[in-house]
Design a protein around this motif. Structure first.
Motif, PDB file in Angstrom:
ATOM      1  N   ASP A  67       0.827  -1.205   0.000  1.00  0.00           N
ATOM      2  CA  ASP A  67       0.000   0.000   0.000  1.00  0.00           C
ATOM      3  C   ASP A  67       0.859   1.252   0.000  1.00  0.00           C
ATOM      4  O   ASP A  67       0.556   2.232  -0.689  1.00  0.00           O
ATOM      5  CB  ASP A  67      -0.929   0.014   1.220  1.00  0.00           C
ATOM      6  CG  ASP A  67      -2.038  -1.011   1.138  1.00  0.00           C
ATOM      7  OD1 ASP A  67      -2.254  -1.557   0.035  1.00  0.00           O
ATOM      8  OD2 ASP A  67      -2.690  -1.272   2.164  1.00  0.00           O
ATOM      9  N   ASP A  68       1.948   1.229   0.766  1.00  0.00           N
ATOM     10  CA  ASP A  68       2.850   2.378   0.813  1.00  0.00           C
ATOM     11  C   ASP A  68       3.530   2.571  -0.542  1.00  0.00           C
ATOM     12  O   ASP A  68       3.700   3.708  -1.014  1.00  0.00           O
ATOM     13  CB  ASP A  68       3.893   2.182   1.915  1.00  0.00           C
ATOM     14  CG  ASP A  68       4.586   3.476   2.309  1.00  0.00           C
ATOM     15  OD1 ASP A  68       4.298   4.518   1.699  1.00  0.00           O
ATOM     16  OD2 ASP A  68       5.429   3.444   3.235  1.00  0.00           O
ATOM     17  N   MET A  69       3.917   1.464  -1.201  1.00  0.00           N
ATOM     18  CA  MET A  69       4.513   1.573  -2.531  1.00  0.00           C
ATOM     19  C   MET A  69       3.542   2.207  -3.517  1.00  0.00           C
ATOM     20  O   MET A  69       3.913   3.091  -4.311  1.00  0.00           O
ATOM     21  CB  MET A  69       4.923   0.184  -3.037  1.00  0.00           C
ATOM     22  CG  MET A  69       6.140  -0.398  -2.365  1.00  0.00           C
ATOM     23  SD  MET A  69       6.440  -2.108  -2.905  1.00  0.00           S
ATOM     24  CE  MET A  69       7.948  -2.485  -2.012  1.00  0.00           C
ATOM     25  N   THR A  88       2.942   5.926  -2.567  1.00  0.00           N
ATOM     26  CA  THR A  88       4.124   6.716  -2.895  1.00  0.00           C
ATOM     27  C   THR A  88       4.223   6.942  -4.397  1.00  0.00           C
ATOM     28  O   THR A  88       4.562   8.039  -4.854  1.00  0.00           O
ATOM     29  CB  THR A  88       5.395   6.016  -2.383  1.00  0.00           C
ATOM     30  OG1 THR A  88       5.310   5.885  -0.958  1.00  0.00           O
ATOM     31  CG2 THR A  88       6.637   6.809  -2.726  1.00  0.00           C
ATOM     32  N   ALA A  89       3.927   5.905  -5.173  1.00  0.00           N
ATOM     33  CA  ALA A  89       3.933   6.055  -6.628  1.00  0.00           C
ATOM     34  C   ALA A  89       2.891   7.086  -7.067  1.00  0.00           C
ATOM     35  O   ALA A  89       3.158   7.934  -7.936  1.00  0.00           O
ATOM     36  CB  ALA A  89       3.662   4.711  -7.295  1.00  0.00           C
ATOM     37  N   LYS A  90       1.716   7.041  -6.454  1.00  0.00           N
ATOM     38  CA  LYS A  90       0.678   8.023  -6.796  1.00  0.00           C
ATOM     39  C   LYS A  90       1.118   9.431  -6.427  1.00  0.00           C
ATOM     40  O   LYS A  90       0.826  10.395  -7.142  1.00  0.00           O
ATOM     41  CB  LYS A  90      -0.625   7.650  -6.101  1.00  0.00           C
ATOM     42  CG  LYS A  90      -1.266   6.387  -6.661  1.00  0.00           C
ATOM     43  CD  LYS A  90      -2.513   5.978  -5.893  1.00  0.00           C
ATOM     44  CE  LYS A  90      -3.099   4.690  -6.470  1.00  0.00           C
ATOM     45  NZ  LYS A  90      -4.284   4.218  -5.716  1.00  0.00           N
ATOM     46  N   ASP A  91       1.841   9.554  -5.310  1.00  0.00           N
ATOM     47  CA  ASP A  91       2.374  10.866  -4.925  1.00  0.00           C
ATOM     48  C   ASP A  91       3.376  11.383  -5.948  1.00  0.00           C
ATOM     49  O   ASP A  91       3.587  12.599  -6.052  1.00  0.00           O
ATOM     50  CB  ASP A  91       3.041  10.779  -3.551  1.00  0.00           C
ATOM     51  CG  ASP A  91       2.051  10.524  -2.426  1.00  0.00           C
ATOM     52  OD1 ASP A  91       0.837  10.734  -2.640  1.00  0.00           O
ATOM     53  OD2 ASP A  91       2.484  10.094  -1.337  1.00  0.00           O
ATOM     54  N   GLN A  92       4.006  10.464  -6.675  1.00  0.00           N
ATOM     55  CA  GLN A  92       4.926  10.845  -7.748  1.00  0.00           C
ATOM     56  C   GLN A  92       4.196  11.145  -9.053  1.00  0.00           C
ATOM     57  O   GLN A  92       4.823  11.453 -10.069  1.00  0.00           O
ATOM     58  CB  GLN A  92       5.946   9.724  -8.003  1.00  0.00           C
ATOM     59  CG  GLN A  92       6.830   9.382  -6.821  1.00  0.00           C
ATOM     60  CD  GLN A  92       7.738  10.518  -6.432  1.00  0.00           C
ATOM     61  OE1 GLN A  92       8.350  11.142  -7.290  1.00  0.00           O
ATOM     62  NE2 GLN A  92       7.814  10.811  -5.145  1.00  0.00           N
ATOM     63  N   GLY A  93       2.868  11.029  -9.024  1.00  0.00           N
ATOM     64  CA  GLY A  93       2.070  11.281 -10.222  1.00  0.00           C
ATOM     65  C   GLY A  93       1.865  10.068 -11.090  1.00  0.00           C
ATOM     66  O   GLY A  93       1.390  10.181 -12.223  1.00  0.00           O
ATOM     67  N   SER A 119      11.289   4.691  -6.295  1.00  0.00           N
ATOM     68  CA  SER A 119      10.469   4.853  -5.098  1.00  0.00           C
ATOM     69  C   SER A 119      10.198   3.514  -4.422  1.00  0.00           C
ATOM     70  O   SER A 119      10.167   3.420  -3.189  1.00  0.00           O
ATOM     71  CB  SER A 119       9.143   5.545  -5.450  1.00  0.00           C
ATOM     72  OG  SER A 119       8.318   4.745  -6.268  1.00  0.00           O
ATOM     73  N   THR A 120      10.032   2.447  -5.208  1.00  0.00           N
ATOM     74  CA  THR A 120       9.739   1.131  -4.640  1.00  0.00           C
ATOM     75  C   THR A 120      10.904   0.606  -3.818  1.00  0.00           C
ATOM     76  O   THR A 120      10.718   0.037  -2.741  1.00  0.00           O
ATOM     77  CB  THR A 120       9.371   0.143  -5.763  1.00  0.00           C
ATOM     78  OG1 THR A 120       8.158   0.589  -6.379  1.00  0.00           O
ATOM     79  CG2 THR A 120       9.173  -1.261  -5.239  1.00  0.00           C
ATOM     80  N   ARG A 121      12.113   0.801  -4.308  1.00  0.00           N
ATOM     81  CA  ARG A 121      13.280   0.387  -3.526  1.00  0.00           C
ATOM     82  C   ARG A 121      13.344   1.164  -2.200  1.00  0.00           C
ATOM     83  O   ARG A 121      13.636   0.600  -1.140  1.00  0.00           O
ATOM     84  CB  ARG A 121      14.562   0.608  -4.330  1.00  0.00           C
ATOM     85  CG  ARG A 121      14.712  -0.295  -5.550  1.00  0.00           C
ATOM     86  CD  ARG A 121      16.100  -0.147  -6.148  1.00  0.00           C
ATOM     87  NE  ARG A 121      16.236  -0.860  -7.391  1.00  0.00           N
ATOM     88  CZ  ARG A 121      16.113  -0.317  -8.605  1.00  0.00           C
ATOM     89  NH1 ARG A 121      15.867   0.985  -8.713  1.00  0.00           N
ATOM     90  NH2 ARG A 121      16.251  -1.035  -9.702  1.00  0.00           N
TER      91      ARG A 121
END
Length: 448
Positions: A190-192, A195-200, A238-240
């Motif tokens: 969920d955090d991944m 975080t990806a969505k926060d990156q657009g 971001s995933t790493r």
């Protein structure tokens, strides 16, 4: 030019207003092996760059090997004085970084669109392909899918350990496709995704894959191929970072376990004209067949792009859904080029050969060149796997053979750029040779 600068400046100022605690920004770009390089700037200096102040980094940073070393490639690196090259900020990519211990931000930079773009920069290679297609009235719609593994944060004598199940604290060592794995690792996944969505990045489907601790995340379809590749590159970073924050290690390594499936980069591509008509679906789908034929013809010569390192070649064959011959098929995951079932409006190819650690800009550029070449040559493809399970053409399964097949191919030199092809092939050759310059424990065990 002034309008462009004012837009960037507005983006930076808005970001600073919304994130007053952020003091630094990482300005980053992807090199040839697919690693980010760049510089960390004080956030106030970013306003000056956005307003038009020069942004320069060493040109040869793009040429770094997989371990960060420089190779002698023509006159680059050692006979050119290591010159700087202009970069520009990529609008819309200034985003917060929430996986670090301190508030931080990042923004993509590139040489494409500058007065003297770097011919072998991956983003510039893709930019030229997209621009040429646009002039021909061809508009790609693209979606990436990326597979990756979660490991325990700590290595065991340098070897990966299975990710620990947070509910039972046991090793997640059972290969499966169970939906429960998504729940067991829900916090980090969920955090991944967030975080990806926060990156657009538009995250869609999350799948628990067959390998232990293996997952796949799909992205939304985009009518901007460059942005689609940006998403894939930024997602890996971001995933790493998020995985480490949760006590795991995320890896897009192509084949971390010999006994389990490797991780791939699947790319869905459809082509439209200016009126929004699907070009592949026209004329009883003959253009689709021609495009497939072009992809398969160039595929053996693009292997250094699709399998960019020694480990990536280990992924090919012997396990689930990884071919060792150039093939295609309808709804067939054993094919390199799969045609998913869809209505004419959404008819597309799914290119399944690239490893997850391949450079997304170059993978997409190679796929688009294959489609372009096929539409121009108008040849019929070999039989699909649905009709003949043995159908397919051979491609190199070792890096030095692959480099030889790529370097002097006329179509690739023309459509990807001769300078890029030469630089890329020499980079891969030198990286492969450097990899061989180590005697491992098995070699002593066998031959001492």
């Amino acid at each position: 030019m002034k309008s462009h600068a004012s837009t960037l400046l507005a983006e930076v100022r808005t970001f600073r207003q919304n994130h007053p605690d952020v003091r630094y920004v990482d300005l980053i770009a992807l090199d040839i092996p697919g690693h980010f390089y760049g510089k960390r700037y004080p956030i106030e200096m970013l306003e000056k760059v956005a307003a038009g102040s020069p942004l320069k980094l060493p040109q040869n940073a793009v040429l770094l090997g997989a371990q960060g070393g420089l190779f002698k490639i023509g006159d680059y690196c050692f006979n050119d004085g290591d010159p700087d090259a202009n970069r520009r900020l990529v609008p819309g990519t200034l985003k917060p970084v929430n996986w670090e211990s301190q508030p931080l931000s990042q923004m993509l930079i590139t040489s494409d669109g500058t007065e003297a773009p770097i011919e072998f920069e991956p983003r510039e290679v893709l930019a030229k392909v997209l621009e040429r297609l646009q002039h021909k009235g061809i508009h790609p719609v693209v979606a990436f899918e990326l597979e990756f593994y979660l490991f325990d944060k700590k290595l065991d004598n340098g070897l990966p350990q299975f990710a620990r199940d947070p509910l039972s604290d046991d090793a997640d060592d059972q290969p499966n496709l169970h939906i429960e794995r998504l729940s067991r690792f829900g916090d980090v996944l969920d955090d991944m995704a967030q975080t990806a969505k926060d990156q657009g990045i538009d995250i869609t489907v999350i799948t628990a894959e067959i390998g232990p601790g293996q997952f796949e995340i799909n992205f939304g379809h985009l009518d901007d191929g460059m942005r689609a590749a940006d998403w894939a590159a930024l997602f890996c970073r971001s995933t790493r970072g998020v995985a480490l924050k949760h006590g795991y290690r995320a890896s897009f390594m192509a084949k971390p376990y010999l006994q389990f499936p490797g991780s791939g980069m699947h790319v869905h591509v459809s082509l439209y004209d200016g009126a929004g008509n699907n070009l592949l679906a026209a004329h009883q789908q003959h253009p689709l067949r021609h495009a497939v034929a072009g992809c398969l013809e160039l595929l053996p010569h693009c292997m250094p792009i699709f399998s960019p390192n020694h480990n990536a070649f280990r992924r090919l064959g012997g396990t689930v859904n990884a071919a060792t011959r150039a093939s295609w098929g309808f709804e067939d995951r054993d094919a390199c080029v799969r045609i998913p079932e869809s209505d004419p409006r959404n008819l597309r190819i799914e290119h399944r050969l690239a490893s997850a650690d391949a450079n997304p800009y170059l993978v997409l550029a190679a796929i688009l060149v294959g489609l372009e070449h096929g539409l121009e040559a108008k040849r019929e493809p070999i039989a699909p796997l649905n009709e003949d399970r043995s159908s397919g053409t051979d491609f190199p399964l070792e890096m030095l053979d692959a480099v030889r097949a790529m370097q002097h191919h006329a179509v690739l030199r023309d459509k990807l750029g001769a300078e890029f092809v030469d630089v890329y092939c020499e980079n891969k050759r030198q990286d492969h040779l450097a990899f061989q310059q180590e005697i491992n424990a098995r070699e002593y065990r066998w031959f001492l």
